[in-house]
Design a protein around this motif. Structure first.
Motif, mmCIF file in Angstrom:
data_model
loop_
_atom_site.group_PDB
_atom_site.id
_atom_site.type_symbol
_atom_site.label_atom_id
_atom_site.label_comp_id
_atom_site.label_asym_id
_atom_site.label_seq_id
_atom_site.Cartn_x
_atom_site.Cartn_y
_atom_site.Cartn_z
ATOM 1 N N ILE A 55 0.833 -1.202 0.000
ATOM 2 C CA ILE A 55 0.000 0.000 0.000
ATOM 3 C C ILE A 55 0.868 1.253 0.000
ATOM 4 C CG2 ILE A 55 -1.860 1.224 1.195
ATOM 5 C CD1 ILE A 55 -2.373 -1.588 2.617
ATOM 6 N N VAL A 56 0.675 2.100 -1.004
ATOM 7 C CA VAL A 56 1.367 3.381 -1.101
ATOM 8 C C VAL A 56 0.414 4.475 -0.615
ATOM 9 C CG1 VAL A 56 2.517 5.024 -2.629
ATOM 10 C CG2 VAL A 56 2.664 2.564 -3.113
ATOM 11 N N HIS A 57 0.793 5.180 0.450
ATOM 12 C CA HIS A 57 -0.024 6.258 0.999
ATOM 13 C C HIS A 57 0.515 7.591 0.516
ATOM 14 C CE1 HIS A 57 -2.021 3.520 3.877
ATOM 15 N NE2 HIS A 57 -0.833 2.950 3.983
ATOM 16 N N VAL A 64 -2.712 0.714 -4.224
ATOM 17 C CA VAL A 64 -2.461 -0.647 -3.753
ATOM 18 C C VAL A 64 -1.777 -1.394 -4.897
ATOM 19 C CG1 VAL A 64 -3.440 -2.746 -2.766
ATOM 20 C CG2 VAL A 64 -4.531 -0.518 -2.324
ATOM 21 N N VAL A 65 -0.500 -1.750 -4.689
ATOM 22 C CA VAL A 65 0.298 -2.406 -5.724
ATOM 23 C C VAL A 65 0.293 -3.912 -5.487
ATOM 24 C CG1 VAL A 65 2.547 -2.536 -6.845
ATOM 25 C CG2 VAL A 65 1.772 -0.371 -5.859
ATOM 26 N N LEU A 185 -8.714 2.956 0.847
ATOM 27 C CA LEU A 185 -9.254 1.608 1.040
ATOM 28 C C LEU A 185 -8.701 0.961 2.310
ATOM 29 C CD1 LEU A 185 -8.735 0.484 -2.659
ATOM 30 C CD2 LEU A 185 -10.904 1.160 -1.605
ATOM 31 N N TYR A 186 -7.549 1.478 2.799
ATOM 32 C CA TYR A 186 -6.908 0.930 3.988
ATOM 33 C C TYR A 186 -6.542 2.071 4.926
ATOM 34 C CZ TYR A 186 -6.277 -3.338 1.212
ATOM 35 O OH TYR A 186 -6.493 -4.445 0.439
ATOM 36 N N PRO A 187 -6.497 1.815 6.243
ATOM 37 C CA PRO A 187 -6.083 2.860 7.194
ATOM 38 C C PRO A 187 -4.655 3.315 6.946
ATOM 39 C CG PRO A 187 -7.103 0.990 8.337
ATOM 40 C CD PRO A 187 -6.883 0.561 6.910
ATOM 41 N N GLY A 188 -4.361 4.560 7.298
ATOM 42 C CA GLY A 188 -3.023 5.082 7.140
ATOM 43 C C GLY A 188 -2.014 4.286 7.957
ATOM 44 N N GLY A 189 -0.815 4.119 7.397
ATOM 45 C CA GLY A 189 0.235 3.396 8.106
ATOM 46 C C GLY A 189 0.348 1.938 7.727
#
Length: 305
Positions: A55-57, A64-65, A185-189
């Protein structure tokens, strides 16, 4: 919502995957984009066996790779299943990065993959990526870009080096530009949604791949039996794992004379696992033979394929 910060209205989020022949630099590029080691790498082809999501934030996007195995002509049931995994993945993403290494001429394997990609290119943009530019001379890079551009009509064509960081940010920008607008789509971190046991097993397999004969990597599988906190210590995790090979002779190679090889595998794997988990670990490794597991449907299921 816990873990999700306020995002701009034009925030983008979605999925990208890298495809290419084995050893095209897909996993190394994935790790460079994520900024952390979540996909194992090796100089030997067909190292990747799972579709690992990283996941790239970014302030403007969440990318999302999905790192996929190399598409290849299968010789075993495992190989066929890995190819199926690749094809399933690229039908589910928003953008595809097709990778060819700068230091190797474009060949029939690349043409084979591009012919398959044509069926999804009508609805999913494909970016051509020349990887490993740090290993090639400028004229080789130009030649590879020319060869790549001749394969199909890519949305973009870009050279990159995941090792020295050359244009990694640009690759991220090009992928993000083709994602739909939407919230994270995903929480930070979070760097990956893979179970810790899967990542730990992959790090052990990566360590086992180094320094063994060329034919052996395809015969190695790793299963983590358990990861449990040490009862008398809160800073120690006990990890018990089994390395599977296909023949008794391969077991001897992995263990080495007097167990020297297996100890080296454990030392290397433990260092990476501790970095991943952020805690000290005790790593208990065993090697066992699962005869011809790559061709046995029952054993493939047991080993997670």
């Amino acid at each position: 919502m816990t873990g999700f910060a306020q995002v701009p209205d034009d925030h983008r989020s979605g999925f990208a995957c890298f495809v290419g022949r084995p050893n095209a630099g897909k996993s190394t590029l994935t790790n460079a984009l994520i900024g952390s080691k979540i996909a194992i790498t090796s100089s030997r082809p067909q190292t990747t066996r799972h579709a690992i999501r990283g996941i790239v934030h970014r302030p403007d996007a969440q990318l999302v790779v999905v790192d996929t195995p190399g598409l290849h002509k299968p010789r075993t049931l495992l190989g066929s299943r890995l190819n199926d995994l690749v094809r399933e993945t690229w039908t589910e993403v928003d953008v595809i990065g097709f990778c060819v290494p700068a230091d190797v001429p474009v060949g029939r394997g690349d043409e084979f993959i591009v012919n398959e990609l044509r069926s999804v290119a009508a609805r999913t943009p494909v970016i051509g990526i020349v990887t490993k530019t740090d290993l090639a001379r400028p004229e080789q890079i130009v030649q590879r870009l020319t060869e790549l551009s001749g394969l199909m009509d890519f949305a973009e064509v870009v050279p990159v080096s995941a090792v020295d960081g050359f244009q990694v940010g640009l690759v991220s920008d090009l992928l993000v530009a083709r994602l739909p607008e939407g919230p994270p789509l995903y929480p930070g971190g979070e760097l990956t949604d893979e179970p810790e046991e899967t990542l730990v097993a992959e790090l052990i397999r990566e360590a086992a791949l180094e320094g063994v004969r060329d034919e052996l990597p395809h015969s190695i599988a790793v299963v983590v039996q358990e990861m449990i906190p040490r009862e008398d210590r809160d800073d120690m995790l006990d990890v018990h794992a089994t390395i599977y090979v296909e023949r008794q002779s391969q077991k001897g190679i992995v263990i080495g004379k007097g167990g020297e090889r297996l100890r080296a595998v454990g030392t290397a794997a433990r260092r990476h696992i501790e970095a991943l988990l952020g805690t000290r670990i005790y790593l208990d490794l065993h090697v066992t033979v699962a005869k011809d597991w790559q061709r046995d449907p029952r054993q493939l299921r047991k080993l997670g394929f």
